[in-house]
Motif scaffolding. Structure first.
Motif, PDB file in Angstrom:
ATOM      1  N   GLN A  24      16.058   8.527   8.692  1.00 41.97           N
ATOM      2  CA  GLN A  24      15.745   7.294   9.784  1.00 41.97           C
ATOM      3  C   GLN A  24      16.209   6.285   9.018  1.00 41.97           C
ATOM      4  OE1 GLN A  24      11.824   7.707  11.155  1.00 41.97           O
ATOM      5  NE2 GLN A  24      11.631   9.979  10.422  1.00 41.97           N
ATOM      6  N   TYR A  25      16.990   5.993   7.892  1.00 39.57           N
ATOM      7  CA  TYR A  25      17.461   4.961   7.343  1.00 39.57           C
ATOM      8  C   TYR A  25      18.973   4.537   7.719  1.00 39.57           C
ATOM      9  CZ  TYR A  25      13.026   5.250   4.745  1.00 39.57           C
ATOM     10  OH  TYR A  25      11.725   5.435   4.162  1.00 39.57           O
ATOM     11  N   ASP A  26      19.444   3.801   8.238  1.00 35.70           N
ATOM     12  CA  ASP A  26      20.936   3.567   8.105  1.00 35.70           C
ATOM     13  C   ASP A  26      21.663   3.541   6.704  1.00 35.70           C
ATOM     14  OD1 ASP A  26      23.627   2.928   8.469  1.00 35.70           O
ATOM     15  OD2 ASP A  26      23.263   1.454  10.050  1.00 35.70           O
ATOM     16  N   ALA A  27      22.232   4.511   6.234  1.00 32.61           N
ATOM     17  CA  ALA A  27      22.833   4.558   4.724  1.00 32.61           C
ATOM     18  C   ALA A  27      24.192   3.872   4.642  1.00 32.61           C
ATOM     19  CB  ALA A  27      22.800   5.900   4.316  1.00 32.61           C
ATOM     20  N   GLN A  28      24.794   3.730   5.713  1.00 36.13           N
ATOM     21  CA  GLN A  28      26.317   3.427   5.645  1.00 36.13           C
ATOM     22  C   GLN A  28      26.762   2.173   6.172  1.00 36.13           C
ATOM     23  OE1 GLN A  28      26.778   7.222   7.743  1.00 36.13           O
ATOM     24  NE2 GLN A  28      28.442   7.860   6.167  1.00 36.13           N
TER      25      GLN A  28
ATOM     26  N   ALA B 110      -0.998  -0.314   3.473  1.00 40.77           N
ATOM     27  CA  ALA B 110      -2.282   0.534   3.562  1.00 40.77           C
ATOM     28  C   ALA B 110      -2.871   0.042   4.993  1.00 40.77           C
ATOM     29  CB  ALA B 110      -3.241   0.474   2.565  1.00 40.77           C
ATOM     30  N   VAL B 111      -2.948  -1.317   5.366  1.00 42.69           N
ATOM     31  CA  VAL B 111      -3.831  -1.707   6.372  1.00 42.69           C
ATOM     32  C   VAL B 111      -3.013  -1.593   7.516  1.00 42.69           C
ATOM     33  CG1 VAL B 111      -4.744  -3.778   7.270  1.00 42.69           C
ATOM     34  CG2 VAL B 111      -5.005  -3.377   5.021  1.00 42.69           C
ATOM     35  N   GLU B 112      -1.423  -2.164   7.499  1.00 48.28           N
ATOM     36  CA  GLU B 112      -0.835  -1.887   8.938  1.00 48.28           C
ATOM     37  C   GLU B 112       0.560  -1.388   8.292  1.00 48.28           C
ATOM     38  OE1 GLU B 112       0.161  -1.547  12.336  1.00 48.28           O
ATOM     39  OE2 GLU B 112       1.830  -2.719  10.925  1.00 48.28           O
ATOM     40  N   PRO B 113       0.917  -0.094   8.301  1.00 46.12           N
ATOM     41  CA  PRO B 113       2.008   0.571   7.871  1.00 46.12           C
ATOM     42  C   PRO B 113       3.133   0.038   8.060  1.00 46.12           C
ATOM     43  CG  PRO B 113       0.607   2.213   9.061  1.00 46.12           C
ATOM     44  CD  PRO B 113      -0.126   1.077   8.786  1.00 46.12           C
ATOM     45  N   TYR B 114       3.361   0.088   9.524  1.00 44.57           N
ATOM     46  CA  TYR B 114       4.833  -0.333  10.133  1.00 44.57           C
ATOM     47  C   TYR B 114       5.244  -1.976   9.693  1.00 44.57           C
ATOM     48  CZ  TYR B 114       8.766  -0.937  13.113  1.00 44.57           C
ATOM     49  OH  TYR B 114       9.869  -1.418  13.514  1.00 44.57           O
ATOM     50  N   GLU B 115       4.341  -2.912   9.787  1.00 47.22           N
ATOM     51  CA  GLU B 115       4.471  -4.284   9.583  1.00 47.22           C
ATOM     52  C   GLU B 115       4.420  -4.277   7.942  1.00 47.22           C
ATOM     53  OE1 GLU B 115       5.797  -6.168  11.338  1.00 47.22           O
ATOM     54  OE2 GLU B 115       5.615  -5.258  13.219  1.00 47.22           O
ATOM     55  N   GLY B 116       3.502  -3.725   7.304  1.00 47.35           N
ATOM     56  CA  GLY B 116       3.450  -3.836   5.695  1.00 47.35           C
ATOM     57  C   GLY B 116       4.917  -3.343   5.059  1.00 47.35           C
ATOM     58  N   ALA B 117       5.347  -2.170   5.631  1.00 47.38           N
ATOM     59  CA  ALA B 117       6.589  -1.913   4.790  1.00 47.38           C
ATOM     60  C   ALA B 117       7.890  -2.871   5.396  1.00 47.38           C
ATOM     61  CB  ALA B 117       6.617  -0.477   5.153  1.00 47.38           C
TER      62      ALA B 117
ATOM     63  N   GLY C  52      12.926   1.607   7.901  1.00 47.24           N
ATOM     64  CA  GLY C  52      14.070   1.893   9.098  1.00 47.24           C
ATOM     65  C   GLY C  52      14.132   0.577   9.979  1.00 47.24           C
ATOM     66  N   GLY C  53      12.897   0.173  10.601  1.00 48.56           N
ATOM     67  CA  GLY C  53      12.968  -0.912  11.922  1.00 48.56           C
ATOM     68  C   GLY C  53      13.721  -2.240  11.325  1.00 48.56           C
ATOM     69  N   TYR C  54      13.261  -2.463  10.052  1.00 48.95           N
ATOM     70  CA  TYR C  54      13.707  -3.714   9.492  1.00 48.95           C
ATOM     71  C   TYR C  54      14.968  -3.657   8.754  1.00 48.95           C
ATOM     72  CZ  TYR C  54      12.765  -8.584   8.243  1.00 48.95           C
ATOM     73  OH  TYR C  54      12.422  -9.909   8.057  1.00 48.95           O
ATOM     74  N   GLY C  55      15.234  -2.583   7.864  1.00 53.13           N
ATOM     75  CA  GLY C  55      16.432  -2.574   7.150  1.00 53.13           C
ATOM     76  C   GLY C  55      17.675  -2.061   7.975  1.00 53.13           C
ATOM     77  N   ASN C  56      17.291  -1.273   9.061  1.00 51.19           N
ATOM     78  CA  ASN C  56      18.530  -0.876   9.956  1.00 51.19           C
ATOM     79  C   ASN C  56      18.997  -2.072  10.653  1.00 51.19           C
ATOM     80  OD1 ASN C  56      18.041   1.796   8.988  1.00 51.19           O
ATOM     81  ND2 ASN C  56      17.160   2.375  10.920  1.00 51.19           N
TER      82      ASN C  56
ATOM     83  N   ASN D 184      -2.928   9.881   7.253  1.00 52.88           N
ATOM     84  CA  ASN D 184      -2.142   9.948   6.229  1.00 52.88           C
ATOM     85  C   ASN D 184      -0.616  10.329   6.834  1.00 52.88           C
ATOM     86  OD1 ASN D 184      -0.956   9.624   3.740  1.00 52.88           O
ATOM     87  ND2 ASN D 184      -1.114  11.983   2.991  1.00 52.88           N
ATOM     88  N   GLN D 185      -0.568  11.132   7.769  1.00 51.52           N
ATOM     89  CA  GLN D 185       0.746  11.429   8.515  1.00 51.52           C
ATOM     90  C   GLN D 185       1.134  10.192   9.188  1.00 51.52           C
ATOM     91  OE1 GLN D 185       1.812  14.925  10.371  1.00 51.52           O
ATOM     92  NE2 GLN D 185       0.299  16.259   9.250  1.00 51.52           N
ATOM     93  N   ASN D 186       0.213   9.378   9.823  1.00 52.16           N
ATOM     94  CA  ASN D 186       0.575   8.065  10.646  1.00 52.16           C
ATOM     95  C   ASN D 186       0.919   7.363   9.585  1.00 52.16           C
ATOM     96  OD1 ASN D 186       0.652   6.357  13.019  1.00 52.16           O
ATOM     97  ND2 ASN D 186      -1.039   5.217  11.426  1.00 52.16           N
ATOM     98  N   LEU D 187       0.542   7.091   8.327  1.00 52.05           N
ATOM     99  CA  LEU D 187       0.849   6.330   7.259  1.00 52.05           C
ATOM    100  C   LEU D 187       2.181   6.782   6.860  1.00 52.05           C
ATOM    101  CD1 LEU D 187      -1.845   5.884   4.533  1.00 52.05           C
ATOM    102  CD2 LEU D 187      -0.853   4.051   5.858  1.00 52.05           C
ATOM    103  N   ILE D 188       2.544   7.817   6.509  1.00 52.57           N
ATOM    104  CA  ILE D 188       4.053   8.271   6.297  1.00 52.57           C
ATOM    105  C   ILE D 188       4.980   7.889   7.384  1.00 52.57           C
ATOM    106  CG2 ILE D 188       5.388  10.180   5.773  1.00 52.57           C
ATOM    107  CD1 ILE D 188       2.852  11.803   4.557  1.00 52.57           C
ATOM    108  N   GLU D 189       4.466   8.210   8.550  1.00 57.97           N
ATOM    109  CA  GLU D 189       5.393   7.987   9.900  1.00 57.97           C
ATOM    110  C   GLU D 189       5.730   6.474  10.038  1.00 57.97           C
ATOM    111  OE1 GLU D 189       4.274   8.815  14.134  1.00 57.97           O
ATOM    112  OE2 GLU D 189       4.634  11.056  12.947  1.00 57.97           O
ATOM    113  N   GLN D 190       4.598   5.743   9.987  1.00 59.70           N
ATOM    114  CA  GLN D 190       4.662   4.352  10.295  1.00 59.70           C
ATOM    115  C   GLN D 190       5.579   3.498   9.013  1.00 59.70           C
ATOM    116  OE1 GLN D 190       4.173   2.827  12.997  1.00 59.70           O
ATOM    117  NE2 GLN D 190       4.296   4.873  13.793  1.00 59.70           N
ATOM    118  N   VAL D 191       5.311   3.916   7.679  1.00 59.30           N
ATOM    119  CA  VAL D 191       5.767   3.197   6.689  1.00 59.30           C
ATOM    120  C   VAL D 191       7.329   3.427   6.623  1.00 59.30           C
ATOM    121  CG1 VAL D 191       6.162   3.202   4.150  1.00 59.30           C
ATOM    122  CG2 VAL D 191       3.999   3.134   4.951  1.00 59.30           C
TER     123      VAL D 191
END
Lengths: 735, 227
Positions: free
Chosen positions: A428-432, A104-111, A158-162, A146-153
């Motif tokens: 946006q997530y690598d699924a494979q 909620a505070v920092e969506p990219y790094e939080g997620a 993706g940024g971490y998992g991929n 809210n759009q920024n939250l969704i986009e950044q989460v």
């Protein structure tokens, strides 16, 4: 940097612990057990370890009611993650964790760090992480914020998992007013291992080394566990320093190195644990406590990112990508060498001691000397006297929809954010990566094959806050049933559960009631589906300015497929296949998407759910899939039959022609416990003989036309028209 | 065929490539760390996907300084076959073994989806088992796959028939829909789609097998044994 910490007397006088989330009574209890006034470092350790996040003060009495063990469970709650036997010498390891407050505070790094943390829990057991899932909930007003939250989460996941190379194979994204100020970010990770390699987070054996591994400790995320255990105020930006920053590259090296220790240095390794919530103090104190030993750590030896850090900061930092190992005395060098080969910091920073004291040295002084149990076991638990919320005592009358143009209603339903396709987000997530993904996101459950066996695992993450808001007990049971339904539709037998319990402030009687009642529903359902809860976490205080979220238990469930040929997807395969509907459809509209579409709200009691009936239907469907009689299968959920038919037809642009006794309204009913399956013409006789009256014939798959003769209306449209709406609606609304 | 699969810290498709070559195509293959200084004895070097060294500065920008890159340049100069996939393609352009560069997708987001492709040149060592104009579906999974080269370079690439695969529905803004191309000599190829993710029917597609079969033919190895 010079910092003056308050003296023990000043602490007693000025009560700085209140800002750390402790109550006066808790401080007094700690002081009494200690037999002296604690210093600032010790109070800091207490605040982290006694936070709800670490100590489950409010939720422990509830968690104790969960069913956690059957003959397949190799390790239940209490360790980094739970473990279940899957045969051929292999075991599946899984856990879910919430990262709501940081996101909620920092969506990219939080997620991102939510993903990082849950991955460490999996490999700390000795398992290779093979898949992850995310359950996300956001507000339904698509404001710029809210759009920024969704986009950044989504970008953070993706940024971490991929980068780390673990496929994201499933999950959910939902939208509801309840989450506008309190988004939910729940991440689940699944690992696979040889049964014989199971590790525990323990520090046993006097003289054995405590080895710190991974990233340096910095001033990020200090006391994050306490932060996560408090309500938000609107001035949340002041909390920014409580959010950590992730480095997936470092985590990839850490994963590979720790798994190499597990596999190649079994004789050296005593135990291993992730430094998650409450960082170094929780990992080290829990490892000592579980093994029944004492421990001394020299904080001068801890790799630090900046000079002048105090013991308080070092112990409570939640810097990411760090692990704590206990290594048998004499084997230290081979372990240190292994980490050096990965360019990772690894230092012996302490020893296991006899007795039960937890001691910290800093600049040659003892800065903490307390019994381990004071941090891990002596935490008080609280129960609130539950009180039924007024809205539940007097539910709204049953909703009766009016449908004048069934085609228009269908099109409008498909454009609702909760029904519309989330593909532009999850692609946006690598699924494979890892090349094991049999079913990627977009189906009922993600499926991965298990290398070295003839098996596959199905997995799903489900939540239903809006239904629990109407009835926490039934809604809780439905959430478990729906998760099981998703697995069954792929041909999997449900094995077990991990959960994230996302609720409001548990000291409020109404919230405690929701927690207690939903647990009842979950427990009853887990027993019916034979799916014990093997791990999980609790996220309370999801409130902003006193308003809480819907009670939202997230159920992550994993199932086993023993026949790779029987894996079934939701897509219609071929025109001419016969379509059948399992389960009775009733006039169940309370809490449905149709109700939301027509009234703008969800209301009324929950109807149309019976655990035993649901279980019977699932068993029948699973048996038909396992007998290779079914070409496609899909469970009915949000949007009922109307949504399910479009989801099944979309991939291959195939439609349906059918005649049914259902009414226009019933096309959108959300009666639980239903599935659609298709059967190839050659298998019809065998299918009908096997399932009997459990399934009703609905129609036949067409090359694209949708022609339905309902009891009170006729529909004549195409899959192309409906699928396009469903595919494009959300992307349009979010940009 | 004897293949080396390079692994940089942060590579994450190295094991997938090893699996595709050894277990599916039934050829010899070994993981080779980025600290290696010679690649003598291999018929083929595969540069895998992933996030080498975290890709923090720019994709492939740090990997190009790894010790193995000197050996790789020698290997390529001697006519050895080199295939870079995804991050491997980015590393090869950074290292100057292939022309052009890969920029952020025009959407500015990572995208993972099965992607329709058209075989543009079926005479290369990497595509001789396909036919020109053949339609394929291979998975893509990248954030920086938008192929760019200046006009002069692009004209030379086209004139020399170096484009091997083109996107049928350009997902990232690549010039001339370029999904994969070779160097002028034809022994080094880079491609953004992942053929190693499309070699088993269980996982949804076998369209990528042709890349490995082509290389087996080019290196005169035994044909692969279907699983």
């Amino acid at each position: 940097m010079l910092q003056t910490e308050p003296t023990p007397e000043q602490i007693r006088e000025h009560k700085p612990y209140l800002q750390l989330g402790l109550t006066e009574a808790e401080y007094d209890l700690f002081t009494a057990r200690l037999g002296r006034l604690p210093n600032y470092t010790e109070v800091g350790l207490q605040s982290g370890m006694w936070s709800e996040h670490c100590a489950y003060k409010y939720s422990k009495p509830i968690l104790k009611t969960f069913w956690t063990k059957n003959e397949r469970v190799l390790m239940g709650p209490g360790e980094g993650a739970g473990v279940i036997r899957i045969g051929e010498g292999k075991a599946v390891v899984f856990k879910a964790e919430s990262h709501n407050h940081p996101s909620a505070v920092e969506p990219y790094e939080g997620a991102a760090t939510g993903i990082g943390g849950i991955i460490r829990d999996i490999f700390s057991i000795g398992a290779k992480p093979v898949a992850s899932l995310d359950s996300l909930a956001f507000g339904n007003q698509f404001t710029a914020h809210n759009q920024n939250l969704i986009e950044q989460v989504v970008a953070g996941i993706g940024g971490y998992g991929n980068a780390i190379g673990i496929p994201t194979v499933g999950g959910e994204i939902q939208f509801d007013a309840s989450y506008q100020d309190n988004p939910l970010v729940n991440a689940m990770c699944v690992g696979v291992m040889d049964e014989k390699d199971i590790q525990r987070g323990q520090a046993a054996g006097v003289g054995n080394a405590i080895v710190y591994v991974g990233a340096k400790t910095g001033r990020d995320g200090i006391n994050g566990a306490s932060f996560a255990s408090a309500q938000f105020s609107k001035e949340e930006d002041a909390d920014r320093s409580a959010v950590q920053v992730g480095d997936p590259f470092m985590e990839k090296l850490l994963t590979d190195a720790c798994l190499q220790v597990t596999h190649e240095h079994q004789d050296a390794l005593v135990g291993m644990q992730d430094m998650g919530a409450a960082g170094l103090v929780s990992s080290s104190a829990e490892m000592a406590s579980k093994a029944g030993f004492g421990m001394t750590l020299d904080l001068d030896l801890i790799p630090q990112r900046e000079p002048g850090m105090t013991p308080f900061e070092i112990m409570l930092s939640e810097s990411q990508e760090r692990m704590l190992l206990c290594v048998r005395a004499g084997y230290e060098q081979e372990v240190l060498d292994l980490f050096a080969a990965y360019d990772l910091d690894a230092v012996v920073c302490g020893r296991v001691e006899p007795g039960h004291q937890y001691r910290l040295l800093h600049h040659g002084e003892v800065v903490c000397d307390i019994p381990v149990s004071l941090l891990t076991d002596d935490v008080p638990t609280y129960t609130t006297v539950p009180q039924q919320p007024a809205r539940l005592a007097h539910p709204a009358p049953d909703f009766t929809p009016t449908i004048t143009d069934v085609g228009a209603t269908w099109r409008a339903l498909l454009a609702l954010p909760n029904i519309a396709s989330k593909r532009h987000l999850f692609q946006q997530y690598d699924a494979q990566v890892q090349t094991n993904t049999v079913i990627a996101p977009g189906g009922d459950a993600g499926v991965i094959r298990v290398r070295g066996t003839h098996r596959a695992l199905a997995m799903t993450a489900d939540s239903n806050g809006r239904l629990l808001a109407l009835d926490p007990e039934i809604g809780g049971a439905i959430t478990v049933a729906e998760a099981a339904r998703n697995l069954v539709a792929t041909g999997a037998e449900p094995l077990g559960i991990t959960d994230c319990l996302n609720y409001g402030d548990p000291s409020k009687p109404e919230v405690y009631y929701e927690l207690q009642e939903s647990a009842k529903g979950i427990v009853a359902a887990t027993k019916v589906f034979n799916t014990p809860v093997i791990s999980g976490n609790v996220s309370l205080y999801n409130e902003t300015s006193g308003v809480g979220i819907h009670p939202t238990p997230m159920i992550g469930m994993v199932g086993l497929i023993e026949d790779l040929e029987a894996i079934t997807t939701i897509a219609f395969k071929e025109a001419g296949d016969q379509v059948y509907l399992f389960g009775k459809t009733g006039d169940d509209y309370n809490g449905s998407s149709l109700q939301y579409l027509q009234t703008g709200a969800y209301a009324g009691r929950l109807t149309g759910f019976d655990l035993q009936t649901e279980k019977q239907t699932q068993d029948t469907v699973l048996a038909a899939i396992r007998a290779h009689l079914v070409t496609a299968a899909h469970d009915l959920a949000d949007g009922g039959l109307a949504a399910a038919l479009v989801e099944m037809g979309a991939a291959n642009r195939l439609g349906i022609q059918g005649t049914t006794a259902l009414t226009s309204a019933q096309l959108f009913a959300e009666t639980q416990g239903r599935f659609i399956v298709t059967v190839a013409p050659a298998a019809v006789a065998a299918f009908e003989a096997q399932v009997g009256a459990a399934a009703a014939h609905l129609g036949v798959v067409t090359t694209g036309a949708i022609t339905l003769q309902l009891a009170d209306a006729t529909i004549d449209t195409t899959i192309a028209e409906l699928a396009t709406i469903q595919e494009e609606a959300l992307a349009c609304q979010l940009k | 065929m004897k293949a080396a699969v390079l692994t940089f810290p942060g590579s994450n498709c190295d094991e997938d490539l090893l699996w595709a070559v050894k277990e599916i195509a039934r050829q010899e293959a070994t993981l080779v760390p980025a600290t290696t200084t010679t690649l003598a004895g291999y018929d083929l070097v595969l540069v895998p996907g992933g996030f080498s060294y975290g890709d923090y500065l720019r994709s492939g920008a740090i990997a190009k300084f790894a010790p193995v890159m000197t050996a790789l340049k020698t290997f390529a100069a001697n006519g050895g076959y080199v295939l870079g996939i995804c991050n491997g393609f980015q590393i090869l352009t950074e290292a100057g073994l292939l022309p052009g560069a890969l920029q952020w997708n025009t959407s500015l987001t990572f995208v993972c989806e099965p992607e329709p492709l058209i075989v543009a040149n079926a005479t290369t060592a990497f595509s001789n088992q396909y036919t020109a104009g053949q339609k394929l579906s291979l998975p893509i999974a990248h954030g920086e796959g938008n192929y760019y080269a200046d006009d002069e370079t692009l004209a030379a690439i086209e004139a020399n028939d170096q484009v091997v695969f083109r996107y049928a529905a350009n997902p990232n803004g690549s010039l001339n829909d370029i999904a994969g191309l070779t160097n002028a000599a034809g022994n080094v190829m880079g491609m953004m789609p992942h053929p190693e993710r499309a070699v088993e029917a269980l996982l949804g597609s076998t369209d990528g097998l042709g890349v490995f079969d082509s290389l087996i033919t080019a290196t005169k190895g035994a044909a692969h044994v279907a699983d």
